[in-house]
Design an enzyme around this catalytic site. Sequence first.
Site, short mmCIF file in Angstrom:
data_model
loop_
_atom_site.label_atom_id
_atom_site.label_comp_id
_atom_site.label_asym_id
_atom_site.label_seq_id
_atom_site.Cartn_x
_atom_site.Cartn_y
_atom_site.Cartn_z
CG HIS A 221 50.75 34.34 50.84
ND1 HIS A 221 50.62 35.61 50.33
CD2 HIS A 221 51.58 33.69 50.00
CE1 HIS A 221 51.31 35.71 49.22
NE2 HIS A 221 51.91 34.56 48.99
NE ARG A 278 39.04 31.77 57.01
CZ ARG A 278 39.71 32.04 55.91
NH1 ARG A 278 39.34 31.51 54.77
NH2 ARG A 278 40.73 32.89 55.94
C1 MV4 Z 1 47.91 38.40 44.38
C2 MV4 Z 1 48.85 39.44 44.57
C3 MV4 Z 1 49.27 40.12 43.44
N1 MV4 Z 1 48.79 39.80 42.21
N2 MV4 Z 1 47.46 38.11 43.15
C4 MV4 Z 1 47.90 36.71 48.85
C5 MV4 Z 1 46.81 35.96 49.57
C6 MV4 Z 1 45.73 35.80 48.60
N3 MV4 Z 1 44.43 35.59 49.05
C7 MV4 Z 1 45.99 36.69 47.50
N4 MV4 Z 1 47.31 37.18 47.65
C8 MV4 Z 1 47.86 37.95 46.69
N5 MV4 Z 1 47.42 37.70 45.42
C9 MV4 Z 1 47.90 38.80 42.10
N6 MV4 Z 1 47.43 38.50 40.86
C10 MV4 Z 1 49.29 39.73 45.86
C11 MV4 Z 1 48.80 38.98 46.93
C12 MV4 Z 1 49.25 39.39 48.25
C13 MV4 Z 1 50.62 39.40 48.63
C14 MV4 Z 1 51.64 38.97 47.80
C15 MV4 Z 1 52.97 39.01 48.21
C16 MV4 Z 1 53.32 39.49 49.47
C17 MV4 Z 1 52.34 39.92 50.32
C18 MV4 Z 1 50.98 39.88 49.92
C19 MV4 Z 1 49.99 40.33 50.80
C20 MV4 Z 1 48.68 40.29 50.42
C21 MV4 Z 1 48.32 39.82 49.14
#
Ligand code: MV4
Length: 486
Positions: A221, A278
């Site tokens: 993240h 922000r």
């Molecule tokens: C998620 C998701 C998949 N499903 N929520 C990561 C940061 C945040 N603000 C939200 N994020 C995510 N939320 C659900 N329900 C996937 C992400 C995600 C992510 C997850 C695993 C690896 C890389 C990622 C990159 C961007 C967002």
Amino acid sequence: MRIIRACREQGLGTVAVYSEADREAPHVLMADEAYAIGPAPAAESYLRIDRLVDTARAAGADAVHPGYGFLAENAHFAEACQAAGLTFVGPPPAAIRAMGDKTSARRLAGELGVPMVPGTLEPVRSDAEALAVARQIGWPVMLKAALGGGGKGMRLVQRETELADALRLARTEAQGAFGDAAVYLERYLTEARHIEVQVLADAHGTVIHLGERECSIQRRHQKLIEESPSPFVDAELRARMGEAACRVTRAAGYQNAGTIEFLVDADRTFYFLEMNTRLQVEHPVTEMVTGIDLVREQLRIAAGEPLGYTQADVSWRGAAIECRINAEDPFAGWLPSPGTITGLRAPAGPWVRDDSGVYEGFTVPRYYDTLMSKLIVWGLDRPAAIARMARALAEYKVAGVRTTIPVLEQIIAHADFRAGRLSTAFLERVLPSLHPAEGRHRSVAIIAAVLSEYERLGRATLPESTTPNGATPLWRLGARAGWRGA
Ligand code: MV4
């Protein structure tokens, strides 16, 4: 430094604050005035609302810009500034609070009919309730801290047998990190894109969006690369996502710059995730394609000035990419690599912007985020921007600390990146196939070649610049790859 630059262009004086570890940080040297606010640990300096407000008052400041870390999304800080008669350069405290509770943000999106990831609108009250919801929406599911955000306090649950343990751990973590154990539940989307929309809202009811940023390339993240426009988003999808983002922004009573995060499916369905209240680290890619200075707009909005333009006045040109240069060693488990920068050459040239917070001789402190610089390029189209980023990264030389530059070069060169085949699963998939250490092995080979050439000639003068057959010798390639010239 980004904020100081915008202030200077607006004719505003600037006051920096710094911890003991940042005494010689570039923003301290750049500001008109600078005040020490405490020891290196952030809890004793950058997170001390009382000291920040007292310092701002003592310096005679009119306004406080919270930046994009530390207290930037803290409603108490915004309130404390206002109570002390200081203009907070950010949204109203009530909007920070409403969006800071991610379940309250989901309820708002739900009321507005903005599509969101299936899940709960309130924190889950019991294991039984969580299980019932998960069975209904389907596995895998994600547990998220209600007061989290930005990936903090998220926990992926693949199957029913893991749910109870995961809930307990998630609650404990949320309590420790955010002082509130509340956790909600969402269906986990495995191969979606993470796309966010920049919004601006003034104090006179104008709300506009500035298009999207594709932020799918993240590790734990932490974003590595962001771009605008998203290679996946066309004008029609941009308009629909932009309209949804503006609707949420307006309903939240929001003012100033903000970001609405979405996940976008392969079939172009988009789902509201959360709002960031922000200015974001990756804001420059939006500035590059719109020509709008986001910090200038923040300052004007905070001063009560009307935006002075409408959605129809916003246009987008070309493509911009940002790479985050971190003091981390991607070949050693991405371990932070603080220390003194003994050599530095930043890239330059047309449409290359290096938003750096370091200089040669500066010691990257071990107390804070490892971000050293953001390298942003613009091109007439995405292939031109990619070629420019590859060029700029190859020009970037840092000695003394390890950086993410070699891994960024390999991602930028990757066929899937170049084809725009991105998703939140992209980095996990391609990281094992990257060999960033090659650059280092090559440097060793070049140094060995230079030394052997010296030995062969038996004197301390430079060897001929070409070999007898006219080819460029390895040592000269080395000189060209280095930063001091031949
Ligand atoms: C998620 C998701 C998949 N499903 N929520 C990561 C940061 C945040 N603000 C939200 N994020 C995510 N939320 C659900 N329900 C996937 C992400 C995600 C992510 C997850 C695993 C690896 C890389 C990622 C990159 C961007 C967002």
